[in-house]
Design an enzyme around this catalytic site. Sequence first.
Site, short mmCIF file in Angstrom:
data_model
loop_
_atom_site.label_atom_id
_atom_site.label_comp_id
_atom_site.label_asym_id
_atom_site.label_seq_id
_atom_site.Cartn_x
_atom_site.Cartn_y
_atom_site.Cartn_z
CG ASP A 173 1.40 -16.51 11.47
OD1 ASP A 173 0.64 -15.82 10.77
OD2 ASP A 173 1.12 -17.66 11.84
CG HIS A 200 -4.17 8.42 -0.35
ND1 HIS A 200 -5.21 7.63 0.04
CD2 HIS A 200 -3.15 8.10 0.45
CE1 HIS A 200 -4.83 6.88 1.05
NE2 HIS A 200 -3.58 7.15 1.31
CE LYS A 227 -6.12 -1.24 5.67
NZ LYS A 227 -5.21 -0.41 4.86
CD GLU A 268 -2.89 1.09 2.41
OE1 GLU A 268 -3.20 -0.02 2.90
OE2 GLU A 268 -3.32 2.16 2.85
C1 MEV Z 1 -5.61 3.43 5.20
O1 MEV Z 1 -4.92 2.26 4.85
C2 MEV Z 1 -5.59 3.60 6.70
C3 MEV Z 1 -6.43 4.76 7.24
O2 MEV Z 1 -7.77 4.65 6.76
C4 MEV Z 1 -6.40 4.64 8.76
C5 MEV Z 1 -7.34 5.58 9.47
O3 MEV Z 1 -8.37 5.96 8.89
O4 MEV Z 1 -7.04 5.88 10.64
C6 MEV Z 1 -5.89 6.08 6.78
#
Ligand code: MEV
Length: 434
Positions: free
Chosen positions: A291, A388, A275, A85
């Site tokens: 892992d 981005h 995430k 990513e």
């Molecule tokens: C993108 O991979 C991760 C984010 O969405 C995390 C977040 O929103 O805190 C930018």
Amino acid sequence: MQKTITGFSKLTKSEKIDWIVNTYFSNNKSAKTTLEQYWNSNKKLQQLHDEFIENTITNYYLPFGVAPNFLINGKTYTIPMAIEESSVVAAASKAAKFWLDRGGFKAEVISTTKIGQVHFTYDGNTEDLINFFKNTKSKFFKDTKSITKSMENRGGGILDIDLKDKTKDLADYYQLHATFETMDAMGANFINSCLEQFATTLKTEADHSLSGNVDVIMSILSNYVPNCLVRAEVSCKVEDLTENSKTSAEAFAEKFIQAVKIAEIEPYRAVTHNKGIMNGIDAVVLATGNDFRAVEAGVHAYASRNGTYSSLTHAEVKDGIFKFWMEIPLALGTVGGLTSLHPLVKLALEMLGKPSAKELMQIVAVAGLAQNFAALRSLTTTGIQEGHMKMHLMNILNQFEATSQEKEQLVSHFKTHTVTHSSVVDAINNLRNN
Ligand code: MEV
């Protein structure tokens, strides 16, 4: 064309590819070349990768990047990250640099206990089973001596074994619930070997001395490791938080803390918030040959430990000090498994100064905290699309095979114009037509 096959695993690698190509790619002439172009010309290295898993037909590359300038407990690290990513490595590097100038990260291993269970049913009297376990407990340790010897020499081993009565939740269901210390090894093989021996001992001894029947269902470690815990933290004076004069430090801290609080109480946000943390954690876990599925499963279970899925990080301002921290379970190893097999993993660990498992837990937790700091910082200020879109711009420019001179001109143009696919295409065409 028949799409099933018997004896696929017995075929050679090129026979496997031929079957795949003939079965699925009769109209795609480049399929075979696509698969084969990722083979490594170094035959020994290729064989090593072929043998990591079964039915290997090619390699699947992930970029291996680095994030420098991480100051953790007074020591600097360049952290290796394997991830596909875009922006993740840049975000980690940015957060590292930000905190480098503010005292760096502090990390601490709270505990390192791992867990494994023998799940079994027993149809007799519970009291009899409890007494039986009391009388045979030492035999479980004795029968695993040959497995535990070298781990004990390294300071680890089986910590304890408990009998758990789970019959209230499931008829006749009991567990041997064992705790382990596996030092620098992730310890999966060690734990599972001990558990399978416990199961054998349990069955043999129970058949001799219990009237009821013991049936072993399975023996396996748990990837839920709430007692293999590490804490990472950053703090600084609130006034030291901002780098520019656009936002006041106090307003930044307030908004940042509000963003964390939202993730603490709102599961939809918490999942995305966490995430982002896992972007950092998984990338380092992968680069160091650990892992990531085990880590993911354990971390998310931990995030729900109070009954609702919640933020892994927390933040506060107290007496003028901004503090941002996280405690997460991480079962990692720096010996065994891929760590001594995969050349890039070896390199990654060497770059980190050949850390112990405890030190690696701290580094990985810091990478997660840094990632979350970077994400929240841009979400609560500029929004993440700004970064981005820069990437998006480069991707479109590369698609159009822009020269470095064209790239330079267009990057400068888009500093003051909005990036969309069509605006970039128009700008390229304008530039080229002039
Ligand atoms: C993108 O991979 C991760 C984010 O969405 C995390 C977040 O929103 O805190 C930018």
